[in-house]
Design a protein around this motif. Structure first.
Motif, short mmCIF file in Angstrom:
data_model
loop_
_atom_site.label_atom_id
_atom_site.label_comp_id
_atom_site.label_asym_id
_atom_site.label_seq_id
_atom_site.Cartn_x
_atom_site.Cartn_y
_atom_site.Cartn_z
N THR A 125 0.83 -1.20 0.00
CA THR A 125 0.00 0.00 0.00
C THR A 125 0.87 1.26 0.00
OG1 THR A 125 -0.19 -0.15 2.42
CG2 THR A 125 -1.99 -1.06 1.11
N ARG A 129 0.20 4.02 -2.74
CA ARG A 129 -0.13 5.41 -2.40
C ARG A 129 0.71 6.38 -3.21
NH1 ARG A 129 -3.98 7.89 -1.86
NH2 ARG A 129 -4.76 6.46 -0.25
N PHE A 348 -6.61 0.21 -4.69
CA PHE A 348 -5.89 0.52 -3.45
C PHE A 348 -6.65 -0.02 -2.25
CE2 PHE A 348 -4.81 2.94 0.27
CZ PHE A 348 -3.44 3.10 0.19
N ASP A 352 -5.40 -2.63 0.50
CA ASP A 352 -5.40 -2.25 1.91
C ASP A 352 -6.14 -3.28 2.75
OD1 ASP A 352 -4.96 -0.71 4.16
OD2 ASP A 352 -6.52 0.76 3.71
N SER A 371 -8.43 3.13 4.38
CA SER A 371 -8.81 3.65 3.06
C SER A 371 -10.30 3.44 2.84
CB SER A 371 -8.03 2.93 1.96
OG SER A 371 -8.40 1.56 1.90
#
Length: 386
Positions: A125, A129, A348, A352, A371
């Motif tokens: 992650t 990011r 994402f 996560d 997230s």
């Protein structure tokens, strides 16, 4: 902050990474009018040339030009650097190995190009990011597989939920078991090293499907086991060779959705078979058996409260006869300023969720998922040209 990139059609695509999976994308691109393949690149130039030749010869598709390329001067085999600099590439399709996903995505973004990658979005992650932050700053778009959730299988199940056929969902199960990829894969080492394992390998399909069906996840709790210290390769030139196992090979846990639904996830390289549906969704008025989220189609079955047998629901939503690459066409059709259905934010969030589940398994404590990804909008029943 960069200016948003205009999504003109057709979207001109360049591929980096010409391994085995590229063939599935080529098949889709042949019939997608809003996507035009212009260039391909690989560290091995011979592989890039082979893909360009296959496309330009029209091999395996009945000879049509489809979304463009062969009918527009042909697809070029170029170096990675040349592809990133090419003015006729709007989006880079990143088909490299997972460890290189972030590096290639960041290079494409730095070149001012949108990027769509195979799953996962990045190896971690933290890397993912960086990709999303760089894209936001550059004003380009990030998309990511799996786009299987856009097909008629998951979308028909989603419509059944939205139409209230089972009532308000209360729980779901997602099950993927296999005795291990070493039985058929000639080089299975990656699956048993950090970054591999059943959850990170197959979990993106299941977690993305669960979020598409039931909405984002807010917390997880999990457990995992490591049953064997080595695996034996069962096929290919390395048959009989032993591979060390450095990760957990059975992962299970509960995902708590923002809606309150509880999804139980089982991902295993240690089990032989199961009678369980790939995904089931339970509500007070019925239960849905959802098709394999690794496929684009499949039967959605419903058992109604008070009923006597399972019934197969008619196909009612999703891209018909779709395949890998439809997420790119969907991205091309997404209005500027909106997140694509198979977008970087959803990818994402799925990563996560999986990282958090592994953290929980190792600490023995529930982990909050920080997230958030909105549940993507539904896909109406749509033909391939749509």
């Amino acid at each position: 902050m960069g200016e948003p990139v205009s999504r003109e059609k057709p979207l001109r695509v360049g591929i980096i990474g010409c391994g085995k999976i590229v063939a599935q994308y080529l098949t889709s691109f042949r019939r997608l009018e809003d996507v035009r393949l212009t260039a391909v690149a690989d560290l091995d130039m011979e592989r890039a040339r082979a893909v360009a030749s296959e496309w330009n010869d029209g091999a395996g598709d009945g000879g049509g030009d489809g979304g463009g390329g062969a009918g527009d001067g042909g697809v070029r085999a170029v170096s990675v650097e040349e592809l990133l600099a090419a003015p006729d590439v709007d989006l880079v399709l990143n088909l490299t190995i997972p460890a290189a996903h972030a590096e290639v995505a960041l290079a494409a973004i730095a070149a001012g190009k949108s990027v769509y990658g195979e799953k996962p979005l990045a190896a971690t992650t933290a890397e993912a990011r960086r990709v999303l932050d760089a894209a936001r700053e550059a004003g380009v778009v990030v998309g990511c597989a799996p786009d299987t959730v856009l097909g008629t299988g998951i979308q028909t199940a989603r419509k059944a939920i939205d139409d209230g056929l089972i009532g308000a969902p209360v729980a779901a199960t997602a099950t993927m078991v296999t005795p291990g990829h070493e039985r058929w894969h000639p080089n299975p080492d990656f699956y048993y090293q950090p970054g591999g394992g059943p959850l990170l390998d197959m979990g993106p399909y299941y977690v993305t499907a669960l979020v598409t069906l039931l909405g984002p996840v807010v917390s997880v709790i999990g457990s995992a086991s490591h049953t064997r210290s080595e695996r034996v390769i069962g096929s290919g030139p390395r048959a009989g060779e032993k591979v060390p196992v450095e990760i957990d090979t059975h992962v299970t846990g509960v995902l708590v959705h923002e809606s309150g639904v509880l999804s139980t996830l089982v991902m295993s390289f240690d089990a032989v078979a199961t009678h369980s549906a790939n995904i089931e969704v339970h509500g007070p008025q019925g239960t849905l058996a959802v098709p394999d989220p690794n496929h684009f189609d499949g039967e959605t079955r419903l058992f109604r409260l008070g009923g006597s047998e399972w019934e197969t629901l008619p196909v009612s939503a999703g891209y018909i006869d779709s395949g890998r690459g439809y997420g790119i066409a969907d991205l091309a059709a997404t209005p500027e300023g909106q997140e694509p259905r198979a977008g970087g934010v959803l990818a994402f969030h799925a990563l996560d969720v999986m990282e958090s589940l592994l953290d929980s398994a190792h600490t023995g404590k529930a982990v909050a998922v920080t997230s958030r990804a909105d549940r993507p909008s539904a896909v109406p029943l749509t033909g391939q040209e749509g």
